[in-house]
Write an enzyme that holds these catalytic residues in place. Structure first.
Site, mmCIF file in Angstrom:
data_model
loop_
_atom_site.group_PDB
_atom_site.id
_atom_site.type_symbol
_atom_site.label_atom_id
_atom_site.label_comp_id
_atom_site.label_asym_id
_atom_site.label_seq_id
_atom_site.Cartn_x
_atom_site.Cartn_y
_atom_site.Cartn_z
ATOM 1 N N ASP A 1 41.636 35.412 41.955
ATOM 2 C CA ASP A 1 41.868 36.915 42.100
ATOM 3 C C ASP A 1 42.844 38.092 41.954
ATOM 4 O OD1 ASP A 1 39.726 39.802 42.878
ATOM 5 O OD2 ASP A 1 38.845 37.950 42.497
ATOM 6 N N HIS B 1 39.122 43.397 45.501
ATOM 7 C CA HIS B 1 37.757 42.378 45.315
ATOM 8 C C HIS B 1 38.522 41.304 45.564
ATOM 9 C CE1 HIS B 1 36.241 39.884 41.681
ATOM 10 N NE2 HIS B 1 35.459 41.197 41.668
ATOM 11 N N ASN C 1 29.212 42.747 33.302
ATOM 12 C CA ASN C 1 28.429 43.630 33.532
ATOM 13 C C ASN C 1 28.415 44.919 32.998
ATOM 14 O OD1 ASN C 1 28.583 42.571 36.487
ATOM 15 N ND2 ASN C 1 30.700 43.657 36.790
ATOM 16 N N SER D 1 30.947 39.815 39.969
ATOM 17 C CA SER D 1 32.016 39.194 40.800
ATOM 18 C C SER D 1 31.045 38.814 41.577
ATOM 19 C CB SER D 1 33.051 39.885 41.082
ATOM 20 O OG SER D 1 33.473 39.810 39.939
#
Length: 377
Positions: free
Chosen positions: A129, A162, A253, A316
């Site tokens: 990430d 994130h 998404n 996520s």
């Protein structure tokens, strides 16, 4: 090999000027070893070769070069593809205060009821990430050694937020003053592959998977995706799967009904869609028969940079719930294979709510998952 190196030398110039990158995979282990030996010699003599990065997991390299035709004599020995961009899967970013120690998603999947049996102890979760906030009070007991693939000499600090959010949902452990994640005694190994904009190259993900395999991660959380199929990334996921690493990936998404993003679309991953507090499929989630499990992903509060918290939505967030749940499962039943884990997760799922809800996959439930594991194995 010299003729190939000459071609690659010319391509490096063109690639640097156009800002493009390519991935090259060698069919023969012998050719790859020979190339690496020649590359090391080239790097000692010239800085020009330093951007050429070996990708050992797929027997390949990444370099600044346009995806053009390879010399004819190498066409059966080397596969070439564009080193495409890949992005993290998250939507809203509203500031938030933590209203209670156990976020709704962690409660919804019944993780707290499992903590008298398993807390994820000794399970290693690689989080590919944006890095992690090492100073966050809720994560300090969960963080173990990681790697920064963007700046190798610097620790994998988060400059986006994130990665810290994902890590919090998986394994935050500060119930009295902060939050607690799904598997509070699991170990988070941050693999920084994404920059502050949340963007990475496919080759960065392959390097991250390579690190996770070599450092014996049990689970790898991949909360990102792209719509383009990459054969090189597929090969990396397949090799990680064969090494016993469980790869959990988010579906995307865009609200698409019939297809999901890569790498979640690969059969060797555990593909995750998102639900809301009512146990219904979130409007933003991509969905198809390729999704293996749904999990909470709407309005999820978790850790953020600077010791803070933030509410975010996205597949996520759903993926991090699943990675945490698998850490609980593996601590309870060590030695399960990736295929066995996928079978347990899918067979123990709760049917989704709503008349139009998909019937091919259900919603994550930790207690049912543990009971299924006890029954089947």
């Amino acid at each position: 090999m010299n003729a190939f190196l000459d071609w690659l030398h010319f391509s490096l110039d063109a690639g640097e000027q156009g800002g493009r990158r390519s991935i090259l995979r060698f069919a023969s282990p012998g050719d790859y070893r020979q190339f690496l030996k020649a590359l090391q010699a080239k790097k000692r003599r010239s800085d020009k070769w330093h951007p050429v990065r070996p990708l050992a997991l797929i027997r390949g390299i990444s370099c600044p070069a346009p995806p053009e035709e390879i010399p004819r004599r190498w066409v059966d020995k080397i596969r070439l593809e564009a080193d495409g961009a890949i992005r993290i899967h998250a939507l809203s970013r509203g500031s938030s205060a933590l209203d209670e120690g156990i976020p709704w998603g962690v409660r919804h999947i019944q993780a707290p009821e499992a903590w008298n049996k398993t807390t994820g102890y000794n399970i290693r979760v690689g989080v590919i990430d944006t890095g992690i906030d090492f100073m966050h009070p809720d994560l300090q007991h969960s963080i173990e050694r990681g790697i920064n693939l963007i700046y190798r000499t610097v620790p994998p600090h988060d400059d986006n937020g994130h990665g810290t959010h994902i890590a919090g949902t998986i394994a935050a452990a500060n119930r009295l003053q902060g939050m607690i994640g799904v598997a509070p005694r699991a170990s988070i190994h941050p693999v920084k592959a994404f920059d502050y904009n949340g963007t990475a190259y496919v080759s960065d993900i392959i390097l991250g998977l390579d690190w996770c395999v070599r450092n014996r991660m049990n689970v790898v959380n991949m909360s990102f995706g792209m719509q383009t199929r990459s054969t090189s990334l597929l090969q990396a996921v397949v090799n990680a799967n064969h090494a016993g690493v469980i790869v959990v990936a988010s579906s995307g998404n865009d609200g698409r009904i019939s297809e999901i993003d890569y790498p979640a679309r690969y059969g060797q991953t555990l593909a995750v869609g998102a639900t809301n507090e009512q146990g219904r499929v979130a409007a933003f989630t991509n969905r198809s028969g390729q999704i293996d499990i749904y999990a909470p992903g709407d309005k999820i509060v978790s850790a953020w940079m600077g010791g803070k918290y933030r509410e975010m939505s996205g597949t996520s967030m759903a993926t991090s719930h699943v990675s945490g749940a698998i850490a609980l499962l593996l601590a309870h039943k060590p030695g399960l294979t990736p295929d066995q884990v996928k079978e347990i997760v899918k067979r123990s799922a709760v049917p989704l709510r709503g008349t139009k809800a998909p019937r091919s996959a259900g919603e994550l439930n930790v207690m049912r998952m543990l009971r299924e594991a006890d029954r089947a194995f």
